[in-house]
Design an enzyme around this catalytic site. Sequence first.
Site, PDB file in Angstrom:
ATOM      1  CG  ASP A 106      34.536  -0.088  -0.160  1.00  0.00           C
ATOM      2  OD1 ASP A 106      33.665  -0.987  -0.245  1.00  0.00           O
ATOM      3  OD2 ASP A 106      34.237   1.096   0.011  1.00  0.00           O
ATOM      4  N   GLY A 107      34.843  -2.193  -2.542  1.00  0.00           N
ATOM      5  CA  GLY A 107      34.528  -2.309  -3.955  1.00  0.00           C
ATOM      6  C   GLY A 107      33.522  -1.238  -4.328  1.00  0.00           C
ATOM      7  CD  GLU A 124      32.393  -4.210  -1.165  1.00  0.00           C
ATOM      8  OE1 GLU A 124      33.405  -4.395  -0.455  1.00  0.00           O
ATOM      9  OE2 GLU A 124      31.715  -3.166  -1.102  1.00  0.00           O
ATOM     10  CG  ASP A 139      32.201  -1.334   2.977  1.00  0.00           C
ATOM     11  OD1 ASP A 139      32.311  -2.274   2.170  1.00  0.00           O
ATOM     12  OD2 ASP A 139      32.261  -0.132   2.631  1.00  0.00           O
ATOM     13  CG  HIS A 143      29.835   5.241   2.596  1.00  0.00           C
ATOM     14  ND1 HIS A 143      30.709   5.795   1.684  1.00  0.00           N
ATOM     15  CD2 HIS A 143      29.364   4.112   2.016  1.00  0.00           C
ATOM     16  CE1 HIS A 143      30.747   5.033   0.599  1.00  0.00           C
ATOM     17  NE2 HIS A 143      29.959   4.010   0.771  1.00  0.00           N
ATOM     18  CG  ASP A 152      34.130   4.546  -0.814  1.00  0.00           C
ATOM     19  OD1 ASP A 152      33.412   3.727  -1.417  1.00  0.00           O
ATOM     20  OD2 ASP A 152      33.940   5.780  -0.847  1.00  0.00           O
TER      21      ASP A 152
END
Length: 155
Positions: A16-17, A54, A76, A130, A140
């Site tokens: 994740d970023g 990301e 994501d 999320h 995240d």
Amino acid sequence: MSDAGTTSKIVEISTDGACLGNPGPGGWGAVLRYGDVEKEISGAEPDTTNNRMELMGAIEALNALKRRSSVILYTDSSYVRNGITKWVAGWQRNGWKTASKQPVKNADLWKKLIEAEKNHEVEWRWVKGHAGDKYNEIADTLASSAARELRDGAR
């Protein structure tokens, strides 16, 4: 365990970023899983975008692998997944220009991702962010924490 030359187990990676402002201080995070072993990695940059973070999550996670591996990489980011699986071949053919003849954004990182992916057999999977996916949530948290630590001078 497998012999050193074979890849009987799959490495699962969740990336994740995050960015505090876009652009702004950003962070990336990744969780690498191989059998019972889990490793968390993260990093940050002072003036960046969410899309760059990301991409960095995926690049750094693949580069962290010590040997050629079969990988399932969960992101994501539709931008990352679609970019590497659908768009990048056309960008390369077009000299890193989009269909509308504009320079590809983040071409430097797309090139690094192609290089990192070359060393592995990667299956790219999109997961909803999320939404309670355990490892996406950890990635995240790693990314957000890295960005906050950089902003606050702790990194």
